[in-house]
Write an enzyme that holds these catalytic residues in place. Structure first.
Site: not given
Ligand code: S3P
Length: 431
Positions: A162, A314
């Site tokens: 992350s 994404d």
């Protein structure tokens, strides 16, 4: 607000893509921490980035707009805000600001968000920050109350990868002299590391058998600087995927960020047969940017392994649409993180593709899409307020046999405010 995309012919021309969202948040937050002025060009002016600007202003930071995409941040002292700091829909704002706030002695703030952001996990972030000595009240969800103080060092293993957690830890670490190290078996986007160097704080990255080891340098006082932000590859994904599925298309994006930790979609599209050309590669504020041209060519199915996902996390909604128009069964592995994005994206992709007549299923944390070179379309897609789901299914509508309608299309302004006009500019029928 609903939008409808109708089947179109070839998409052609140059597309103007706004600045990268990740870099825009970082430029503002690091600029707000740094001493002196930071001048930013090419800042994305989307609602997520405006959330960061509003939050920083509420925390006493002066930020001025000087022109389109041009902003000046007067960094330095932050103060306790009168009210809760609302990060809207923006996970990056919330997570990076919590990291910054936790290391500011004398500053306290409660961080909130909209219903989507308030349902996203935060313990992955607060865990390492509390290990550094942060005082944070609350559980795994917003709202969280942060009471800034002096922190210690950490060695954090960043799994699942992350960039938001890594960035929060690096930013929190700026106020300590202790060692701050992050180990990443799979690398996540490194914009914070690159930008910290521009602010005068070098970060070293070593490739070791246990993964990438990222170490915050000893010079941790940031000095304001000038930054220019490249076009966002996550936004460019939509017109480029639309061009990849509409025969005869030929589309160009100038100045796109081609940081290798962000180019997974483009490498995958190329492996599927799309005709992609990069030119004019150059370094801009420490990042690689280039012009990217995509010309339509028939697509074949792809198999994406889990360790590639971080480089296109994404872009999976856009890639899924390309897979629907490819020939054969595509498999995309390692998608568990998609369940905790702005919506349950894995669920939304499968539901949306199915509604559009494409056979698709979630198989554990993998996605299987049975492409047939075309899609029926003719569906109304429930986006659950997710900007990237909305844009992806509008792209599907451009290539399908029947129009596709998406709900809550106003949420597209989260990341790409001029999306509709931009797409119309290359020949898309969206209204
Ligand atoms: C981001 C990191 C990614 C990405 C998000 C932006 C960032 O999230 O999905 O849209 O700016 O660091 P994670 O850190 O949760 O993987």
């Amino acid at each position: 607000m609903n939008l409808v995309a109708r089947p179109c012919r070839a998409l052609t021309g140059e597309v103007s893509i706004p600045g990268d969202k990740s870099c825009s948040h970082r430029a503002l937050i690091l600029g707000a921490i740094a001493d002196g002025k930071t001048r930013i060009r090419g800042l994305l002016e989307s609602s997520d980035v405006l959330s960061t600007i509003a939050a920083l202003r509420a925390l006493g930071v002066q930020i001025e707009k000087c022109g389109k995409g041009e902003w000046v941040v007067n960094g330095g002292q932050w103060s306790t805000p009168a009210d809760a700091v609302d990060c809207g829909n923006s996970g990056t704002s919330a997570r990076l600001l919590i990291g910054a706030l936790s290391s500011m002695p004398g500053v306290s703030a409660t961080v909130t968000g909209d219903s989507s952001l308030s349902s996203r996990p935060m313990a992955r972030l607060t865990g390492p920050l509390v290990q550094m000595g942060a005082r944070i009240d609350g559980g795994d969800r917003l709202p969280l109350s942060v009471h800034g103080g002096r922190l210690g060092g950490i060695e954090h293993r960043n799994v699942p990868p992350s960039a938001q957690v890594k960035s929060a830890v690096l930013i929190a670490g700026l106020s300590t002299n202790a060692p701050v190290r992050i180990v990443e078996p799979v690398p996540s986007r490194d914009h914070t590391e690159i930008m910290l160097a521009a602010f005068g704080c070098p970060v070293s990255v070593d490739d070791t058998p246990g993964g990438w080891v990222i170490t915050l340098g000893n010079q941790r006082r940031l000095l304001g600087c000038d930054l220019t932000i490249g076009a966002d590859p996550s936004s460019a994904a939509f017109p480029l995927v639309a061009a990849a599925i509409a025969p005869g298309s030929d589309v160009l994006v100038r100045g796109m960020l081609v940081n290798p930790l962000r180019t997974g979609l483009y490498e995958t599209l190329e492996s599927m047969g799309a005709d992609i050309e990069l030119s004019n590669e150059r370094i801009q504020s420490g990042e690689i940017v280039a012009d990217i041209r995509l010309r339509y060519a028939p697509l074949r199915a792809c198999h994406v392994r889990a360790d590639r996902i971080s480089a296109m996390i994404d872009e999976i909604p856009a890639l899924s649409v390309a897979c629907a128009f490819a020939d054969g069964e595509s498999v995309i592995e390692g998608l568990s993180e998609l369940r905790v994005k702005e919506s349950d994206r894995l669920g939304r992709i499968v539901a949306g593709l199915t509604a559009c007549g494409v056979v698709a299923l979630a198989d554990g944390d993998a996605l299987r899409i049975f492409g047939r070179g075309r899609a029926r379309g003719g569906a109304r897609i429930t986006t659950h307020g997710d900007h990237r789901i909305a844009m992806a299914f509008l792209m599907l509508g451009l290539g399908a046999s029947n129009p596709v309608e998406v709900d809550e299309a106003a949420m597209i302004a989260t990341s790409f405010p001029d999306f509709t006009d931009t797409m119309r500019g290359i020949g898309a029928d969206i209204e």
